[in-house]
Design an enzyme around this catalytic site. Structure first.
Site, PDB file in Angstrom:
ATOM      1  N   ASP A   1      22.666 -10.866  -8.909  1.00 55.35           N
ATOM      2  CA  ASP A   1      22.268  -9.694  -9.706  1.00 55.35           C
ATOM      3  C   ASP A   1      20.877  -9.865 -10.340  1.00 55.35           C
ATOM      4  O   ASP A   1      20.031  -8.973 -10.256  1.00 55.35           O
ATOM      5  CB  ASP A   1      23.293  -9.428 -10.817  1.00 55.35           C
ATOM      6  CG  ASP A   1      24.510  -8.654 -10.313  1.00 55.35           C
ATOM      7  OD1 ASP A   1      24.417  -7.990  -9.265  1.00 55.35           O
ATOM      8  OD2 ASP A   1      25.566  -8.720 -10.981  1.00 55.35           O
TER       9      ASP A   1
ATOM     10  N   LYS B   1      33.920 -10.039 -12.326  1.00 52.83           N
ATOM     11  CA  LYS B   1      32.819 -10.979 -12.116  1.00 52.83           C
ATOM     12  C   LYS B   1      33.034 -12.315 -12.842  1.00 52.83           C
ATOM     13  O   LYS B   1      32.554 -13.348 -12.384  1.00 52.83           O
ATOM     14  CB  LYS B   1      31.492 -10.352 -12.557  1.00 52.83           C
ATOM     15  CG  LYS B   1      31.019  -9.242 -11.614  1.00 52.83           C
ATOM     16  CD  LYS B   1      29.643  -8.732 -11.989  1.00 52.83           C
ATOM     17  CE  LYS B   1      29.223  -7.624 -11.037  1.00 52.83           C
ATOM     18  NZ  LYS B   1      27.844  -7.195 -11.249  1.00 52.83           N
TER      19      LYS B   1
HETATM   20  P1  NAP Z   1      29.555  -5.629 -19.849  1.00 56.53           P
HETATM   21  O1  NAP Z   1      29.566  -7.081 -19.540  1.00 56.53           O
HETATM   22  O2  NAP Z   1      30.828  -4.950 -20.225  1.00 56.53           O
HETATM   23  O3  NAP Z   1      28.491  -5.422 -21.079  1.00 56.53           O
HETATM   24  C1  NAP Z   1      28.280  -4.198 -21.670  1.00 56.53           C
HETATM   25  C2  NAP Z   1      27.182  -4.273 -22.735  1.00 56.53           C
HETATM   26  O4  NAP Z   1      26.917  -2.933 -23.170  1.00 56.53           O
HETATM   27  C3  NAP Z   1      27.534  -5.066 -23.988  1.00 56.53           C
HETATM   28  O5  NAP Z   1      26.370  -5.675 -24.488  1.00 56.53           O
HETATM   29  C4  NAP Z   1      28.032  -3.986 -24.951  1.00 56.53           C
HETATM   30  O6  NAP Z   1      27.785  -4.263 -26.318  1.00 56.53           O
HETATM   31  C5  NAP Z   1      27.159  -2.829 -24.572  1.00 56.53           C
HETATM   32  N1  NAP Z   1      27.827  -1.553 -24.862  1.00 56.53           N
HETATM   33  C6  NAP Z   1      28.947  -1.066 -24.271  1.00 56.53           C
HETATM   34  N2  NAP Z   1      29.257   0.127 -24.785  1.00 56.53           N
HETATM   35  C7  NAP Z   1      28.323   0.404 -25.737  1.00 56.53           C
HETATM   36  C8  NAP Z   1      28.108   1.477 -26.626  1.00 56.53           C
HETATM   37  N3  NAP Z   1      28.936   2.557 -26.643  1.00 56.53           N
HETATM   38  N4  NAP Z   1      27.032   1.444 -27.441  1.00 56.53           N
HETATM   39  C9  NAP Z   1      26.188   0.385 -27.440  1.00 56.53           C
HETATM   40  N5  NAP Z   1      26.347  -0.688 -26.619  1.00 56.53           N
HETATM   41  C10 NAP Z   1      27.406  -0.673 -25.769  1.00 56.53           C
HETATM   42  O7  NAP Z   1      28.962  -4.781 -18.652  1.00 56.53           O
HETATM   43  P2  NAP Z   1      27.964  -5.282 -17.482  1.00 56.53           P
HETATM   44  O8  NAP Z   1      28.748  -5.920 -16.383  1.00 56.53           O
HETATM   45  O9  NAP Z   1      26.847  -6.043 -18.102  1.00 56.53           O
HETATM   46  O10 NAP Z   1      27.449  -3.876 -16.888  1.00 56.53           O
HETATM   47  C11 NAP Z   1      26.660  -3.029 -17.678  1.00 56.53           C
HETATM   48  C12 NAP Z   1      26.097  -1.886 -16.843  1.00 56.53           C
HETATM   49  O11 NAP Z   1      25.246  -2.394 -15.817  1.00 56.53           O
HETATM   50  C13 NAP Z   1      27.144  -1.026 -16.140  1.00 56.53           C
HETATM   51  O12 NAP Z   1      26.745   0.320 -16.268  1.00 56.53           O
HETATM   52  C14 NAP Z   1      27.039  -1.469 -14.678  1.00 56.53           C
HETATM   53  O13 NAP Z   1      27.393  -0.445 -13.776  1.00 56.53           O
HETATM   54  C15 NAP Z   1      25.546  -1.772 -14.585  1.00 56.53           C
HETATM   55  N6  NAP Z   1      25.215  -2.704 -13.480  1.00 56.53           N
HETATM   56  C16 NAP Z   1      24.352  -2.277 -12.514  1.00 56.53           C
HETATM   57  C17 NAP Z   1      24.018  -3.130 -11.477  1.00 56.53           C
HETATM   58  C18 NAP Z   1      23.072  -2.656 -10.405  1.00 56.53           C
HETATM   59  O14 NAP Z   1      23.037  -3.295  -9.333  1.00 56.53           O
HETATM   60  N7  NAP Z   1      22.289  -1.630 -10.631  1.00 56.53           N
HETATM   61  C19 NAP Z   1      24.557  -4.428 -11.416  1.00 56.53           C
HETATM   62  C20 NAP Z   1      25.427  -4.847 -12.446  1.00 56.53           C
HETATM   63  C21 NAP Z   1      25.753  -3.968 -13.474  1.00 56.53           C
HETATM   64  P3  NAP Z   1      28.845  -5.084 -27.244  1.00 56.53           P
HETATM   65  O15 NAP Z   1      28.565  -6.540 -26.991  1.00 56.53           O
HETATM   66  O16 NAP Z   1      28.492  -4.653 -28.618  1.00 56.53           O
HETATM   67  O17 NAP Z   1      30.220  -4.664 -26.817  1.00 56.53           O
END
Ligand code: NAP
Length: 281
Positions: free
Chosen positions: A107, A71
């Site tokens: 999104d 993305k």
């Molecule tokens: P991302 O950019 O990688 O961000 C992940 C976030 O989660 C960061 O703030 C990270 O914290 C935190 N995190 C990761 N592992 C963690 C852990 N073990 N404990 C505590 N915090 C943790 O990911 P993203 O693109 O935002 O996506 C996140 C989720 O949203 C995914 O599950 C994705 O499938 C879902 N999603 C769903 C939709 C939908 O349409 N429903 C759309 C988009 C995304 P740090 O900053 O500390 O690393």
């Protein structure tokens, strides 16, 4: 549907891509409107992203959805970004307009629209907590501020990332709390919130939750987890048992898909067509 020389081709690029439900969701909409479109998943290896984007032009695709992990990294290969995608710094839709590739982000707006449709959530004047500060949190934060929330607290494992997001949001009503450094401040913010949105991937692959204590839940509080598989994460299960109204990520998936569909086809499809396809998959 039998494809022919008039079929318009749309895709989704990501890595891995086997989990995607976007093809069935978009095909439900094509069937509903009788459109001659095909929606194809493409697994793009990290070292072939530039070639994959060039392929959108070369094959005259209508456009593609973009999912994890591209993305943000896809942006340098595009010709332009719409203002929302530029503000967020991430795209989940690329449209091919006569060979020019334009990036969009649906999104956040998809999240807000679907929460209204699925759970009758009114964002105006509400105090909100977002758990997580990644790409999804960013889009949702911008969209909820535009929808009129009065206060936003970003809870994140890493303080720097939460503070960077707060700085980017440039609103006086937004603050950051580190889950690792100030747990009591985090629980206080959760207790005061009308709406809590869980945006970390914690809960996707196991029975794990970013929080262990749910004594902050107030009956009637809205708790959303944007994860859509499993349908009910541990976060949602615990929040519901404590009295919250819960919503999973299926609505957001359908909401962003409905907006992407409009960008790809120029036509509107009812939210329910895409949502019913997602929940039945
Ligand atoms: P991302 O950019 O990688 O961000 C992940 C976030 O989660 C960061 O703030 C990270 O914290 C935190 N995190 C990761 N592992 C963690 C852990 N073990 N404990 C505590 N915090 C943790 O990911 P993203 O693109 O935002 O996506 C996140 C989720 O949203 C995914 O599950 C994705 O499938 C879902 N999603 C769903 C939709 C939908 O349409 N429903 C759309 C988009 C995304 P740090 O900053 O500390 O690393």
């Amino acid at each position: 549907m039998v494809f022919n020389g008039h079929t318009h081709v749309v895709g989704v690029i990501g890595h891995p891509i086997t989990h995607t439900v976007s093809p069935s969701m978009h095909h439900a909409a094509y069937d509903f409107l009788g459109l001659n479109y095909a929606f194809v998943p493409f697994d793009v290896a990290p070292n072939r992203l530039a070639e994959a984007v060039a392929g959108i032009r070369a094959l005259s695709l209508v456009g593609v959805n973009v999912t994890v992990p591209y993305k943000e990294s896809v942006i340098p290969y595009l010709d332009d970004l719409d203002p929302v995608a530029r503000q967020i710094g991430a795209v989940n839709v690329i449209c091919n307009v006569d060979g020019r590739l334009i990036g969009y982000n649906t999104d956040g707006d998809g999240f807000v629209a679907s929460a209204k449709l699925c759970c009758d959530v009114d964002f105006s004047g509400k105090k909100v907590v977002i758990i997580g500060a990644g790409g999804a949190a960013k889009g949702i934060a911008f969209a909820m501020l535009a929808a009129g929330i009065s206060e936003l607290t970003i809870l994140n494992r890493t303080r720097d990332r939460a503070e960077a997001l707060v700085a980017q949001l440039t609103s006086g009503h937004v603050r950051a709390i580190s889950l690792s450094e100030d747990l009591s401040g985090a629980y206080e913010a959760l207790r005061r919130a009308h709406i809590v949105v869980q945006t970390t991937p914690v809960g996707m692959r196991s029975d794990e939750s970013p929080l262990v204590d749910f004594s902050w839940v107030i009956p009637g509080q809205v708790c959303v987890d944007i994860i859509y598989r499993p349908k009910e994460t541990l976060f949602l299960k615990e929040a519901e048992e404590a009295g919250a109204r819960i919503l999973n990520g299926e609505g957001m998936l359908a909401g962003q898909g409905q907006l992407a569909f409009r960008l790809f086809t120029g036509q509107d499809v009812p939210f329910e067509i895409m949502y019913n396809s997602v929940i039945s998959n």
